[in-house]
Structure formats: structure tokens, C-alpha cells
Enzyme design. Structure first.
Site, PDB file in Angstrom:
ATOM      1  N   ARG A 124       0.707  -1.168   0.040  1.00  0.00           N
ATOM      2  CA  ARG A 124      -0.148   0.042   0.105  1.00  0.00           C
ATOM      3  C   ARG A 124       1.040   1.259   0.000  1.00  0.00           C
ATOM      4  O   ARG A 124       2.074   1.010   0.266  1.00  0.00           O
ATOM      5  CB  ARG A 124      -0.941  -0.155   1.281  1.00  0.00           C
ATOM      6  CG  ARG A 124      -0.279  -0.113   2.614  1.00  0.00           C
ATOM      7  CD  ARG A 124      -1.150   0.114   3.840  1.00  0.00           C
ATOM      8  NE  ARG A 124      -2.239  -1.050   3.782  1.00  0.00           N
ATOM      9  CZ  ARG A 124      -1.975  -1.978   4.547  1.00  0.00           C
ATOM     10  NH1 ARG A 124      -1.141  -2.339   5.309  1.00  0.00           N
ATOM     11  NH2 ARG A 124      -3.057  -2.866   4.490  1.00  0.00           N
ATOM     12  N   THR A 125       0.472   2.313  -0.237  1.00  0.00           N
ATOM     13  CA  THR A 125       0.937   3.601  -0.383  1.00  0.00           C
ATOM     14  C   THR A 125       1.161   4.384   1.007  1.00  0.00           C
ATOM     15  O   THR A 125       0.450   4.712   1.646  1.00  0.00           O
ATOM     16  CB  THR A 125       0.206   4.916  -1.212  1.00  0.00           C
ATOM     17  OG1 THR A 125      -0.275   4.175  -2.488  1.00  0.00           O
ATOM     18  CG2 THR A 125       1.104   6.129  -1.343  1.00  0.00           C
ATOM     19  N   GLN A 126       2.557   3.802   1.509  1.00  0.00           N
ATOM     20  CA  GLN A 126       2.887   4.369   2.765  1.00  0.00           C
ATOM     21  C   GLN A 126       3.262   5.923   2.680  1.00  0.00           C
ATOM     22  O   GLN A 126       3.112   6.612   3.835  1.00  0.00           O
ATOM     23  CB  GLN A 126       4.118   3.611   3.298  1.00  0.00           C
ATOM     24  CG  GLN A 126       4.006   2.256   3.639  1.00  0.00           C
ATOM     25  CD  GLN A 126       2.899   1.823   4.694  1.00  0.00           C
ATOM     26  OE1 GLN A 126       2.516   2.832   5.259  1.00  0.00           O
ATOM     27  NE2 GLN A 126       2.336   0.778   4.791  1.00  0.00           N
TER      28      GLN A 126
END
Length: 241
Positions: free
Chosen positions: A18-20
């Protein structure tokens, strides 16, 4: 011999992606109501960190028959949002009941999406601007990455909240013609070009009316970098910058 890491520490989501943190991002979107509908403007820059890496990123997209969506923030998350909306519009069309989702419904859907992802600690790193016209009624709203949302006669995301909204509060009025609305948006985008390091001189302006959506071809604005404040920006400043 190295000890084996316990599986319990990894958990069932150890391989999830996921986009951290936002990597490729777009800056401000500015939108206003005008006499016949909604006008929206953004530049076409995509920043990789602090590097202006991409120069032709379209961040304004039509949604269904009645809505127009602009986005600041992470480009890949914006693409994910567009995928959600494609599924929503397709599901709505499958009912084949003669009705279609208006901008208010799409805006409400986006607020639920952003707030839901925020509550899962997996946010979509975007600020969204949603405008549209249905049955002669103009609608313009915005939603942040944590689900904060509101409607107004003019909205902006990113640095536009700080630099463009004061101009709009002074100069916007409800009977703006298309030409005057475009000039007002160009003034806002020019200020953002001067003051926002992530902005580039390549803009798109889109409009939506009862007749449909028009997204105009990109163009540049005439600039002037000879202002005295640009030549010596630290003169008279408080502090050590």
C-alpha cells in the site's frame, strides 16, 4: 546459524502493498462556479519527491455524465479512485432506470471512500475537487485525504487553499461569464506558478455545463520574473532565511 523469524511477527498481511508515503504527486486544483456551470484548472506537473519529473499528467477527469473530478496528491492513488468511480458508474448504468448519478451523489461517495480508508490507516493520499451540473443545478465541493469535506462557490486544493482562495474571495461573483471565469482562474494559476515550487507553466482548464464536459488542450501563461521581490527574496525578511 541464523534463527528463523517467527511467523507470528509477520502476520497475515506481511506481503500486502500500500502507499505508505506519496511519491509522484500533483499540486493545486482550483475550481469555481460561473454563470453556466463549473470551471476547473490545474497544472500538469508530476513531482517525484522534489523533482518535477513528469510534465504531462492530466489531473482533471470527467466522471459519468454530470461530474468533473480534479485531484492533488499521489497520482497512483488518484488512478485507484478513478477505478472505484468507473465501477460505481458502471454499476449505476446497469440499473438502466433512466437515472444517472449527479455530482452531489459522487461527492458523497468520495467522502465515504476517503474516510473509510483513513479509518483503516490506509489512506488515499489525495485532496479531491468535485464539480458538476445536473438539471441546471451547479454543485462544487472538496474532500481531503481524511474525509473532511464541504461545498462552496469556489474551492481549491494544495497551496491553492492558501494562495488562490484569497483572490477568489475578493473577485468571484455568481454571474461570471466563461471568459471572466477563465481569466480569474489564470490569475490564480499564475500566482501559484510564482509561489509554489511544484507548479509548472503548463495548464489545463475544464468546464462542465448541462451540455457536457469540455477539457481544453494544455497551454502556458506569459510570465514576468523581474519583480524586485524575486531578485532579492530575503530582503526585509524576519529571521535567518
Amino acid at each position: 546459524m541464523a534463527s528463523k523469524q517467527p511467523d507470528a511477527l509477520l502476520g497475515p498481511e506481511s506481503d500486502s502493498q500500500r502507499t505508505q508515503y506519496p511519491y509522484v504527486t500533483g499540486t493545486s486544483v482550483v475550481a469555481i462556479k460561473y454563470k453556466d456551470g463549473i470551471l476547473m484548472a490545474s497544472d500538469m506537473g508530476g513531482s517525484y519527491g522534489s523533482t518535477l519529473r513528469y510534465k504531462s499528467v492530466e489531473r482533471i477527469k470527467p466522471i459519468g455524465k454530470h461530474s468533473l473530478l480534479g485531484a492533488s496528491g499521489e497520482i497512483s492513488d488518484f488512478q485507484e479512485i478513478l477505478r472505484y468511480l468507473d465501477e460505481l458508474i458502471l454499476y449505476d448504468n446497469m440499473w438502466d432506470d433512466g437515472n444517472s448519478l449527479g455530482p452531489k451523489e459522487v461527492h458523497n461517495y468520495l467522502t465515504r471512500i476517503m474516510y473509510n480508508r483513513r479509518n483503516k490507516f490506509n489512506p488515499l493520499w489525495n485532496s479531491l475537487v468535485l464539480g458538476g451540473v445536473k438539471n441546471g443545478q451547479k454543485y462544487l465541493g472538496t474532500v481531503s485525504m481524511i474525509g473532511v469535506n464541504f461545498e462552496d462557490n469556489h474551492v481549491a486544493s494544495g497551496f491553492g487553499n492558501h494562495l488562490a482562495r484569497p483572490i477568489l474571495r475578493q473577485e468571484w461573483h455568481e454571474n461570471l461569464s466563461f471568459e471572466d471565469g477563465v481569466r480569474l482562474l489564470e490569475k490564480c494559476m499564475l500566482v501559484l506558478l510564482y509561489r509554489d515550487r511544484s507548479a509548472i507553466n503548463k495548464f489545463q482548464i475544464a468546464k462542465i455545463t448541462d451540455e457536457g464536459v469540455t477539457i481544453h488542450q494544455p497551454y502556458s501563461l506569459k510570465t514576468n520574473w523581474e519583480f524586485s521581490a524575486f531578485q532579492n527574496p530575503s530582503q526585509g525578511a524576519v529571521g535567518t532565511w
